[in-house]
Scaffold this motif. Structure first.
Motif, mmCIF file in Angstrom:
data_model
loop_
_atom_site.group_PDB
_atom_site.id
_atom_site.type_symbol
_atom_site.label_atom_id
_atom_site.label_comp_id
_atom_site.label_asym_id
_atom_site.label_seq_id
_atom_site.Cartn_x
_atom_site.Cartn_y
_atom_site.Cartn_z
ATOM 1 N N ASN A 6 45.699 43.421 145.363
ATOM 2 C CA ASN A 6 44.647 44.387 145.056
ATOM 3 C C ASN A 6 44.981 45.762 145.619
ATOM 4 O O ASN A 6 45.598 45.881 146.692
ATOM 5 C CB ASN A 6 43.310 43.931 145.629
ATOM 6 C CG ASN A 6 42.824 42.642 145.007
ATOM 7 O OD1 ASN A 6 42.950 42.445 143.800
ATOM 8 N ND2 ASN A 6 42.264 41.749 145.811
ATOM 9 N N CYS A 55 43.735 47.645 135.485
ATOM 10 C CA CYS A 55 42.435 47.995 136.031
ATOM 11 C C CYS A 55 41.581 46.735 136.141
ATOM 12 O O CYS A 55 41.681 45.823 135.310
ATOM 13 C CB CYS A 55 41.777 49.027 135.125
ATOM 14 S SG CYS A 55 40.184 49.642 135.690
ATOM 15 N N SER A 56 40.723 46.669 137.181
ATOM 16 C CA SER A 56 39.907 45.470 137.363
ATOM 17 C C SER A 56 38.532 45.827 137.912
ATOM 18 O O SER A 56 38.386 46.735 138.740
ATOM 19 C CB SER A 56 40.599 44.486 138.324
ATOM 20 O OG SER A 56 40.724 45.056 139.614
ATOM 21 N N ASN A 57 37.529 45.114 137.439
ATOM 22 C CA ASN A 57 36.171 45.192 137.984
ATOM 23 C C ASN A 57 35.593 46.604 137.999
ATOM 24 O O ASN A 57 35.018 47.050 138.997
ATOM 25 C CB ASN A 57 36.120 44.599 139.401
ATOM 26 C CG ASN A 57 36.561 43.145 139.436
ATOM 27 O OD1 ASN A 57 36.188 42.362 138.570
ATOM 28 N ND2 ASN A 57 37.373 42.799 140.419
ATOM 29 N N SER A 58 35.765 47.314 136.915
ATOM 30 C CA SER A 58 35.176 48.648 136.786
ATOM 31 C C SER A 58 34.744 48.858 135.343
ATOM 32 O O SER A 58 35.437 48.424 134.407
ATOM 33 C CB SER A 58 36.173 49.734 137.196
ATOM 34 O OG SER A 58 35.668 51.026 136.876
ATOM 35 N N LYS A 59 33.621 49.528 135.151
ATOM 36 C CA LYS A 59 33.159 49.820 133.796
ATOM 37 C C LYS A 59 34.087 50.793 133.077
ATOM 38 O O LYS A 59 34.009 50.956 131.860
ATOM 39 C CB LYS A 59 31.752 50.396 133.842
ATOM 40 C CG LYS A 59 31.650 51.774 134.492
ATOM 41 C CD LYS A 59 30.235 52.307 134.454
ATOM 42 C CE LYS A 59 30.146 53.712 135.061
ATOM 43 N NZ LYS A 59 28.762 54.239 135.020
ATOM 44 N N CYS A 71 37.405 50.534 133.045
ATOM 45 C CA CYS A 71 38.681 49.897 132.690
ATOM 46 C C CYS A 71 38.868 49.836 131.180
ATOM 47 O O CYS A 71 37.909 49.673 130.416
ATOM 48 C CB CYS A 71 38.744 48.479 133.241
ATOM 49 S SG CYS A 71 38.832 48.359 135.048
ATOM 50 N N LYS A 108 41.579 47.793 128.295
ATOM 51 C CA LYS A 108 42.374 46.577 128.263
ATOM 52 C C LYS A 108 43.865 46.884 128.404
ATOM 53 O O LYS A 108 44.330 47.947 128.029
ATOM 54 C CB LYS A 108 42.110 45.819 126.964
ATOM 55 C CG LYS A 108 40.693 45.259 126.848
ATOM 56 C CD LYS A 108 40.518 44.475 125.557
ATOM 57 C CE LYS A 108 39.104 43.897 125.459
ATOM 58 N NZ LYS A 108 38.907 43.129 124.204
ATOM 59 N N VAL A 164 39.850 53.917 140.370
ATOM 60 C CA VAL A 164 39.481 52.576 139.919
ATOM 61 C C VAL A 164 40.207 51.531 140.762
ATOM 62 O O VAL A 164 41.313 51.774 141.254
ATOM 63 C CB VAL A 164 39.828 52.342 138.430
ATOM 64 C CG1 VAL A 164 38.969 53.221 137.533
ATOM 65 C CG2 VAL A 164 41.314 52.565 138.177
ATOM 66 N N PRO A 165 39.587 50.359 140.941
ATOM 67 C CA PRO A 165 40.311 49.244 141.560
ATOM 68 C C PRO A 165 41.327 48.683 140.575
ATOM 69 O O PRO A 165 41.087 48.659 139.357
ATOM 70 C CB PRO A 165 39.201 48.232 141.861
ATOM 71 C CG PRO A 165 38.120 48.547 140.891
ATOM 72 C CD PRO A 165 38.191 50.020 140.623
ATOM 73 N N THR A 205 44.690 45.599 140.101
ATOM 74 C CA THR A 205 45.564 44.559 140.620
ATOM 75 C C THR A 205 46.982 44.940 140.220
ATOM 76 O O THR A 205 47.201 45.559 139.172
ATOM 77 C CB THR A 205 45.212 43.174 140.054
ATOM 78 O OG1 THR A 205 45.241 43.217 138.624
ATOM 79 C CG2 THR A 205 43.828 42.743 140.513
#
Length: 262
Positions: free
Chosen positions: A41, A95-99, A101, A103, A153-154, A156
């Protein structure tokens, strides 16, 4: 004829044996191809414009387009930059766990340092403060995984092999008595840990790490064709690039070869 073939075979055997001994004493290894790491992360932001200027700064790559890295690059936080040994490494991000993001994922090359900002809290502006793991991506790379409005943004990420379509590149600086070389377009692990240079009138000379992706030798090398021996920081693979630069090499020039890491 039989004795001649027998003599040739013996000579060939001892030549190969001598090469193996030299390779072993030089620290050669036979590692497998660099494999992707586990996912981790981090966070990502973006900087710069689409010109590529300055994005190769701390690694010494200059303009990332002319040096061959293109737009998919990132400045690395201190922990990833690793005193310059992170230069050239490749990372797959999503990108992960953000509005914000979008694909998909993208693979970027580390070409710069995202310096600490001790005037800001590490969770509020000081995104690259140690020990945070952070990618300050080029703007065009960032927009391939998230919308620009997000700002941060978060993500991985994982280390992945660097796929390079041509051989190693060596940008020369310095003079006939001090050679500074920036190593670019490195495949496999993408990085360099140690480096040697050999002139047509010298043996192998160990080069010291200067900064970023550059290595230096304080030696009289002017007027000699130059070869390089390089070891990867990540998987310790060693390659030799013979006669990379001609005897009339000049500072400011970039020379290529047809060898690279796996």
């Amino acid at each position: 004829m039989g004795s001649l073939l027998h003599s040739w075979s013996l000579a060939s055997f001892f030549l190969v044996l001598a090469f193996i001994r030299e390779a072993t004493s030089a620290g050669y290894s036979t590692p497998g191809r660099f494999q992707p790491s586990a996912w981790r992360n981090a966070f990502a932001t973006f900087y710069g414009d689409d010109s590529g200027n300055g994005m190769g700064g701390a690694c010494g790559y200059g303009n990332v387009y002319s040096s061959g890295y293109g737009a998919n690059t990132a400045a690395l936080s201190t922990v990833l930059f690793n005193n310059g040994y992170g230069c050239g490494q490749c990372f797959q991000l999503q990108c992960s766990n953000s509005k914000w993001c979008t694909k998909g994922s993208i693979t970027v090359t580390g070409t710069n340092l995202c310096p600490p900002n001790w005037a800001q809290d590490s969770n509020n502006g000081g995104w690259c403060n140690p020990p945070r793991t952070h990618f300050d991506m080029s703007r065009s790379a960032f927009t391939k995984i998230a919308q620009m409005q997000a700002g941060i943004v978060p993500v991985t990420f994982r280390r992945v092999p660097c796929i390079r379509t041509a051989g190693l590149r060596f940008n020369f600086q310095g003079n006939g008595y001090w050679l500074l070389v920036y190593v670019m377009n490195v495949g496999g692990g993408g990085d360099v840990s140690t480096m040697w240079v050999k002139g047509t009138k010298t043996g192998w000379i160990s080069m010291s790490h200067n900064w970023g992706a550059s290595y230096q030798a304080f030696a009289t090398l002017g007027g000699q064709a130059l070869s390089f021996k390089i070891t990867s920081y990540t998987n310790h693979e060693t390659v030799i690039a013979y006669n990379v630069a001609p005897a009339n090499w000049q500072a400011g020039m970039t020379y290529g070869c047809n060898v690279n890491f796996h």
